[in-house]
Structure formats: C-alpha cells, structure tokens
Design a protein around this motif. Structure first.
Motif, mmCIF file in Angstrom:
data_model
loop_
_atom_site.group_PDB
_atom_site.id
_atom_site.type_symbol
_atom_site.label_atom_id
_atom_site.label_comp_id
_atom_site.label_asym_id
_atom_site.label_seq_id
_atom_site.Cartn_x
_atom_site.Cartn_y
_atom_site.Cartn_z
ATOM 1 N N ARG A 162 53.035 39.320 -56.719
ATOM 2 C CA ARG A 162 52.173 38.689 -55.716
ATOM 3 C C ARG A 162 51.540 37.416 -56.280
ATOM 4 N NH1 ARG A 162 48.097 42.174 -55.238
ATOM 5 N NH2 ARG A 162 46.632 40.802 -56.252
ATOM 6 N N ASN A 163 51.033 37.489 -57.510
ATOM 7 C CA ASN A 163 50.410 36.316 -58.129
ATOM 8 C C ASN A 163 51.421 35.198 -58.357
ATOM 9 O OD1 ASN A 163 47.746 37.235 -58.211
ATOM 10 N ND2 ASN A 163 48.143 38.406 -60.063
ATOM 11 N N ALA A 164 52.638 35.549 -58.748
ATOM 12 C CA ALA A 164 53.684 34.528 -58.929
ATOM 13 C C ALA A 164 53.976 33.839 -57.605
ATOM 14 C CB ALA A 164 54.946 35.164 -59.503
ATOM 15 N N ARG A 165 54.055 34.629 -56.536
ATOM 16 C CA ARG A 165 54.303 34.061 -55.206
ATOM 17 C C ARG A 165 53.163 33.134 -54.799
ATOM 18 N NH1 ARG A 165 54.728 38.476 -52.791
ATOM 19 N NH2 ARG A 165 52.695 38.545 -51.803
ATOM 20 N N LEU A 169 55.561 30.339 -58.291
ATOM 21 C CA LEU A 169 56.382 30.518 -59.492
ATOM 22 C C LEU A 169 57.509 31.520 -59.328
ATOM 23 C CD1 LEU A 169 53.475 30.641 -62.094
ATOM 24 C CD2 LEU A 169 55.030 28.737 -61.661
ATOM 25 N N THR A 170 57.695 32.051 -58.148
ATOM 26 C CA THR A 170 58.666 33.126 -57.939
ATOM 27 C C THR A 170 60.061 32.755 -58.421
ATOM 28 O OG1 THR A 170 57.377 33.813 -56.036
ATOM 29 C CG2 THR A 170 59.574 34.735 -56.221
ATOM 30 N N ASP A 171 60.481 31.516 -58.202
ATOM 31 C CA ASP A 171 61.831 31.108 -58.590
ATOM 32 C C ASP A 171 62.022 31.044 -60.103
ATOM 33 O OD1 ASP A 171 60.052 28.919 -58.594
ATOM 34 O OD2 ASP A 171 61.693 27.487 -58.407
ATOM 35 N N ARG A 172 60.935 31.010 -60.858
ATOM 36 C CA ARG A 172 61.009 30.963 -62.322
ATOM 37 C C ARG A 172 60.764 32.310 -62.984
ATOM 38 N NH1 ARG A 172 56.728 26.836 -64.006
ATOM 39 N NH2 ARG A 172 57.236 27.727 -66.015
ATOM 40 N N CYS A 173 60.417 33.336 -62.200
ATOM 41 C CA CYS A 173 59.972 34.607 -62.772
ATOM 42 C C CYS A 173 60.982 35.730 -62.613
ATOM 43 C CB CYS A 173 58.671 35.050 -62.108
ATOM 44 S SG CYS A 173 57.287 33.959 -62.415
ATOM 45 N N SER A 174 61.027 36.581 -63.623
ATOM 46 C CA SER A 174 61.714 37.869 -63.507
ATOM 47 C C SER A 174 60.673 38.929 -63.857
ATOM 48 C CB SER A 174 62.921 37.942 -64.450
ATOM 49 O OG SER A 174 62.512 37.850 -65.795
ATOM 50 N N PHE A 175 60.857 40.121 -63.324
ATOM 51 C CA PHE A 175 59.868 41.181 -63.476
ATOM 52 C C PHE A 175 60.561 42.439 -63.971
ATOM 53 C CE2 PHE A 175 58.701 38.250 -60.199
ATOM 54 C CZ PHE A 175 57.370 37.972 -60.456
ATOM 55 N N SER A 176 59.878 43.197 -64.827
ATOM 56 C CA SER A 176 60.484 44.397 -65.385
ATOM 57 C C SER A 176 59.425 45.435 -65.729
ATOM 58 C CB SER A 176 61.272 44.051 -66.647
ATOM 59 O OG SER A 176 61.807 45.214 -67.238
#
Length: 141
Positions: free
Chosen positions: A26-29, A33-40
């Motif tokens: 949510r914070n990345a969005r 920054l969503t296009d630069r982020c991966s989450f795990s």
C-alpha cells in the motif's frame, strides 16, 4: 525526495508478517514505487539476492538473531541501515555486526533512539568477498 547516494533502484521488501507486506504494498502504491518494488514473506536466508541497501527496523533480539543473514544479503560497498535501536543496546548491535565484518559509517541519535549505517569493511574477507554461489567464502585476493 531523491537521495543522490542511492539512485533509482529496484526495491525488494521482505517481512515474514503478511500484514506488514500488505502495508508495504500500500505504501509503495501511495508513493508511486510499485513498478520498482517486489514483495516477499520468505525468510532472509532463503533469498538468493544481494542488495546495495538493506534497511532493518526490528527489535534488537530479532536483529541479533538475523545478523548473519542480513550481512549475507549485502553486495560489496553496500549500506546496511539498522534503525529503531534503544540507545543502550546500540553498542551491542554494533559489536555483533563488527564481528561479521561491518564498520559503522554513521550513527544517528535522537531522544534515546539510535540508528546505525554500516558497510562491509573493505579488507574483511567475509561473505561479500564470495565468488560464485552466495554463502561460499572465497580466499581473500
């Protein structure tokens, strides 16, 4: 705001808590920054990547338990930022990461809290001197 020390890079956000990962998404969005982020939610020791910047803001007892895994995730010349440390525990944390071949580059103090910026010691042959597979130590050159 752009930081000249860390130009636009891909960002990997890791937490074992799925709620924290949802919050990070949510914070990345919200920050575009969503296009630069991966989450795990994978544990650190299962990640096969190394990074230019690693940030950890977790309790000291967890941080000390993850110290080796955090150090192993660093590329040569990387920065490790440890934040949210109670001032009286910062020396213990600094000592542990020093044992792993990291040096303190900066220390920030505010109202009883500290953060440390660390980097691999250039002459230390530990994890970041590896060649080939992650986790295999190479002899110093």
């Amino acid at each position: 705001r752009k930081n000249p020390r860390w130009p636009e890079k891909d960002i990997a956000l890791v937490d074992v808590d799925p709620v924290a990962v949802r919050s990070a998404r949510r914070n990345a969005r919200l920050n575009g920054l969503t296009d630069r982020c991966s989450f795990s939610t994978r544990p650190l020791h299962q990640l096969g990547q190394r990074f230019d910047v690693v940030v950890a803001n977790i309790e000291v007892w967890v941080l000390l338990g993850l110290a080796s895994s955090l150090a192993e995730r660093l590329r040569p010349g990387a920065t490790l930022i440890l934040s949210g440390l109670l001032g009286e525990r910062a020396p213990e944390v600094a000592a542990r990461f020093g044992e792993l071949g990291l040096q303190i580059d900066a220390r920030h103090r505010e109202k009883g809290w500290e953060s440390l910026e660390l980097s691999p010691k250039p002459d230390h042959p530990r994890i970041w001197a590896t060649r080939g597979r992650l986790g295999r130590k190479a002899r110093p050159p």
